[in-house]
Design an enzyme around this catalytic site. Structure first.
Site, short mmCIF file in Angstrom:
data_model
loop_
_atom_site.label_atom_id
_atom_site.label_comp_id
_atom_site.label_asym_id
_atom_site.label_seq_id
_atom_site.Cartn_x
_atom_site.Cartn_y
_atom_site.Cartn_z
N ASP A 264 17.39 32.60 -63.85
CA ASP A 264 17.29 32.38 -62.41
C ASP A 264 18.41 31.51 -61.86
OD1 ASP A 264 15.07 33.68 -61.34
OD2 ASP A 264 13.69 32.26 -62.27
C1 BGC Z 1 14.60 26.63 -62.55
C2 BGC Z 1 14.29 27.93 -63.21
C3 BGC Z 1 13.24 28.65 -62.42
C4 BGC Z 1 13.65 28.76 -60.96
C5 BGC Z 1 12.55 29.37 -60.15
C6 BGC Z 1 14.95 26.82 -61.12
O1 BGC Z 1 15.14 25.57 -60.51
O2 BGC Z 1 15.63 25.98 -63.24
O3 BGC Z 1 13.86 27.72 -64.53
O4 BGC Z 1 13.04 29.91 -62.93
O5 BGC Z 1 13.94 27.50 -60.44
O6 BGC Z 1 12.93 29.60 -58.86
C1 NOJ Z 2 11.60 30.21 -65.42
C2 NOJ Z 2 11.20 31.41 -64.66
O1 NOJ Z 2 9.81 31.42 -64.47
C3 NOJ Z 2 11.63 32.67 -65.37
O2 NOJ Z 2 11.30 33.79 -64.61
C4 NOJ Z 2 13.08 32.62 -65.67
O3 NOJ Z 2 13.41 33.77 -66.41
C5 NOJ Z 2 13.46 31.39 -66.44
N1 NOJ Z 2 13.00 30.23 -65.72
C6 NOJ Z 2 14.93 31.27 -66.70
O4 NOJ Z 2 15.63 30.93 -65.55
#
Ligand code: BGC
Ligand code: NOJ
Length: 805
Positions: A483
């Site tokens: 993400d």
């Molecule tokens: C986090 C990710 C997460 C995303 C969701 C980010 O701030 O680092 O792990 O999946 O937010 O929007």
């Molecule tokens: C957490 C999110 O829930 C997941 O969808 C994503 O793949 C990982 N973070 C990595 O960014």
């Protein structure tokens, strides 16, 4: 250092001190009514949706961080103590917390009074039961006063924490006997209320927080408790709570038990009122009646245990490795249930007020859940597919209560559609239920837009085919699985969302990770097509898969590892050419799993590079070297300090990909080594470093570049749960459902060569013994040597299988 121990026969983790490094929590409830409970009984309850139907209040950012939840005070003379240590915080003579399958128990002793508090949500009902047993082990009669307390949330957890100018005037309750009804907003549009009751006469009650606590006091010493007498307050606005007081006289050796019940009910709109302003209590009374005896609660508790015994007998391992057994037989599968239920919505790290169900998250959670309750898996697949758009792309999240796509985040995460293919194929491999493909499923929940689920999968696959960039690799969109790889975002202003700022999509930035996914899941889709007689479509898709494979070998290979992506300027991300972020874990795992460049030995090389640059004591880091400055062209990933989260932590979710990839190239030692490094039970001994629960995965463990190397965060809600179970149960231990039956194909480390898996699968119970005997090598089904690895589907109810390595 440990703060407890595993009790495997009881399927519990036993915490022996309230002073764990962080609150160590558990989940109550399975299907609608949920509670989170910490090892000091903190936490909160909600019905279906932690944002829209929050029943009890929880304060994030609290100091200390775990007050609230189920609060019980025992006043014994001048001493006030709590069976779960908090909220009173009085030192106990002994304390034990057992987190089990859907329940938590506390046993503690103070001044010769033993208290046992058992919290669980009975199957099929919307309530949490707290059974409190008190035993007087002293030689004298004890005259105790027991106080209960919960704090109501005003339903919408965001408004509750937000809109005080309204909130402080809307709280409404009714008190009838021992039951306190919370009916805020029921007078207008709500048709649900909650109640808190106890199965005995009470000496008094409070529903007004200020009366209960007293001026400038905190939860550890409410004035009412200090005085030993409830205020009998009825809140009007302000801060509604529910508290009872009970006088308990215990002769030496005597035991008394009380059942507290926190319930939630919905009432038909035309039956909302008993009389003007008086709520219809009939549904609450029925629930109260049902659980007002110890016998009824004991039965409900036994039913819950039986439910879990049954679920956990579907896949059961006996090996010589206790840690492995307990993870496989208990905690992996338990965490899979929790992630299935919660997605990434409600934990001690996820407030429940933000993300609802994630499309990619829930699809992946299903991979570890299929075998447990296939019917629920099926329904979930349809819910998820229903937020897909006509062009195959999809909303990224939906709210569990409404099941509607979340417009705030929208779509454009280009890996999403392929996860639908992944989970549907896994569902069919588990169940053989091809009829799911015919299920009429809407797009974007629009009535009349229904098409068979198969059409959704087709559009998913075609979405990737139709959205490729200059190198013939899939476009990344707002982000892919990572993400924080926001290659089209270019945000300079704080507060802008890295994921949704600007158009966030572009025609250039490509993802090698999605290429790996497409090859793997495109082939699974093609296999599915073959099975349902769509040979032409299967051939077309295989052809497309080959194109992406070739493009990846040509443009996605960096010489020693797979490139991660191309940014919006066409520059490589995750390449030796880069100054920072030279190598990323995701494509090494996924492209190797997909078999890309297999003939050229890419997989071996990629995994050797993983070993060389990314493996540390606690797992595999997500990238190296970490970004030390903000890169506007990369986005959120470079916003994290080095070693945390997506910028170089062990992001545990993707560690199993490397482990599975190792099995694909036949390296069982590496596979098991990677599995063990981040596996919670294997890290129990360093709990003072790891700090989160030793029975479940956390989303991340700080990497070597972080000051707090080895410290985990974001426990419980992570895709690691499902992937780790898939890794160990299917790829390493080798018991894998296929479209045609169960396959037995272990890929083992040198020190694991004798184990038995019992697996219930499509109506048959398989007893599979894996043993070392090079002379016999291969599969024996009911004693008969069988070619290959497949046990074909059959009518038998039990089958003995030997697999010799
Ligand atoms: C986090 C990710 C997460 C995303 C969701 C980010 O701030 O680092 O792990 O999946 O937010 O929007
Ligand atoms: C957490 C999110 O829930 C997941 O969808 C994503 O793949 C990982 N973070 C990595 O960014």
């Amino acid at each position: 250092m440990k703060y407890g121990y595993f009790d495997d026969p009881n399927r519990e983790y036993v915490i022996t001190t309230p002073e764990t490094p962080l609150p160590w929590i558990n989940y109550l409830g399975n299907d609608g009514f949920y509670g989170l409970i910490s090892n000091t009984a903190g936490g909160y309850d909600f019905y279906r949706d932690a944002k829209l139907r929050r029943i009890t209040r929880f304060r994030y950012n609290n100091v200390p961080n775990d007050f609230g939840g189920r609060m019980y005070y025992i006043k014994d003379g001048d001493t006030v103590w709590s069976p779960a240590f908090l909220p009173a915080g009085t030192a106990l003579d002994s304390y034990e917390c057992r987190h089990g399958m859907g329940y938590t128990t506390f046993t503690s002793v103070k001044n010769s009074v033993e208290a046992k508090l058992t919290a669980f949500v009975p199957l099929g009902d919307s309530c949490e039961l707290n059974m409190l047993d008190l035993v007087n082990n002293s030689g004298e009669t004890k005259e105790l006063t027991v106080f209960s307390c919960i704090e109501w949330c005003l339903w919408n957890a965001v408004d509750d924490a937000n809109n005080y100018q309204r909130n402080l005037s809307i709280g409404e309750l009714e008190v009838i006997g021992s039951t306190i009804y919370h009916k805020t907003e029921y007078r207008e549009r709500r048709n649900h209320y909650a109640f808190f009751t106890v199965n005995t006469d009470v000496a008094g009650f409070d529903t007004d927080r200020d009366t209960f606590l007293g001026a400038r006091r905190f939860w550890n010493d409410p004035v009412v408790v200090e005085n030993g007498k409830s205020g009998d307050s009825v809140a009007s606005g302000w801060y509604p709570i529910a508290s009872h007081s009970i006088k308990v006289k215990l002769a030496p050796g005597e035991k008394k038990s009380f059942i507290f019940q926190l319930g939630y009910v919905e009432v038909d709109r035309d039956k909302k009122w008993e009389s003007k302003g008086v709520i219809n209590k009939a549904p609450a009374k029925a629930l109260i009646e049902k659980y007002n005896s110890e016998a009824a609660c004991d039965k409900a508790f036994a039913d819950l245990a039986a439910y879990w015994s049954n679920l956990l007998s579907i896949y059961h391992l006996e090996s010589g490795n206790d840690k492995l057994n307990r993870m496989v037989n208990i905690w992996h599968q338990y965490q899979c249930m929790v992630t299935f239920n919660m997605s990434r919505s409600a934990s001690y790290w996820e407030t429940g007020t933000g993300r609802g169900m994630g499309f990619r998250d829930s699809c992946q959670d299903l991979l570890g859940f299929m075998h447990l309750v296939p019917d629920r898996a099926r329904a979930r697949i349809i819910d998820i597919a229903s937020i897909q758009f006509e062009n195959g792309s999809t909303y990224h999240q939906y709210q569990p209560l409404t099941k509607r796509g979340n417009a705030d985040i929208g779509g454009g995460f280009n890996d999403d559609p392929l996860w639908l293919v992944a989970c549907t194929c896994a569902y069919i491999r588990e169940t053989g239920d091809f009829t799911i493909l015919d299920h009429p499923t809407p797009f974007n929940n629009v009535e009349g837009s229904e098409k068979p689920l198969l059409e959704h999968l087709r559009r998913s696959v075609n979405f990737t085919i139709n959205n490729k960039g200059p190198h013939g690799l899939p476009l990344i969109g707002r982000a892919d699985w990572n993400d924080c790889l926001n290659l089209n975002c270019f945000s300079y202003e704080p507060g802008e969302s890295f994921q949704t700022f600007g158009p966030s999509e572009g025609p250039v930035a490509e993802s090698v990770f999605i290429a790996g996914m497409f090859v793997k899941y495109g082939l699974e889709y093609a296999d599915l097509c073959d099975h349902i007689g769509l040979a032409d479509e299967a051939a077309t898709i295989r052809n497309e898969v080959n194109n992406v494979k070739t493009a990846t070998e040509q443009f996605g290979w960096d010489g020693e590892w797979f490139v991660r992506a191309y940014d919006a300027n066409g520059n490589k991300v995750g390449s030796d050419e880069c100054e920072e972020g030279k190598i990323f874990i995701e494509p090494q795992g996924f492209c190797t799993m997909a078999g890309i460049g297999q003939e050229k030995g890419y997989g071996r090389k990629a995994l050797d590079s993983v070993k060389k640059y990314l493996v540390n004591d606690y797992g595999v880091e997500i990238l190296a070297p970490c970004y030390t400055t903000y890169h506007v062209e990369l986005g959120e990933i470079s916003s994290y300090p080095p070693g945390y989260k997506e910028n170089g932590a062990i992001f545990t979710h993707n560690n199993p990909w490397v482990s599975v990839a190792a099995t694909v190239i036949g390296d069982g030692d590496m596979a098991f080594d990677i599995y063990k490094r981040s596996c919670p039970a294997f890290l129990e001994d360093v709990s003072e470093i790891h700090r989160t629960e030793p029975y479940v995965y956390s989303q991340m463990i700080a990497g070597r570049s972080a000051p707090r190397y080895g410290e985990a965060k974001n426990s419980f809600l992570t895709g690691t749960a499902a992937w780790a179970f898939v890794d160990i149960s299917q790829a390493i231990l080798g018991i894998t459902p296929t479209l045609d039956g169960l396959s037995v194909k272990p890929c083992l480390p040198a020190d694991l060569d004798d184990y038995t898996v019992t697996r219930r699968y499509r109506g048959c119970e398989y007893h599979i013994h894996v043993l070392k005997d090079p002379a016999k090598k291969g599969l024996y089904v009911d004693g008969t040597a069988t070619e290959g690895n497949l046990i074909p589907i059959n009518d038998a109810s039990e089958i003995e299988v030997e697999y010799y390595i």
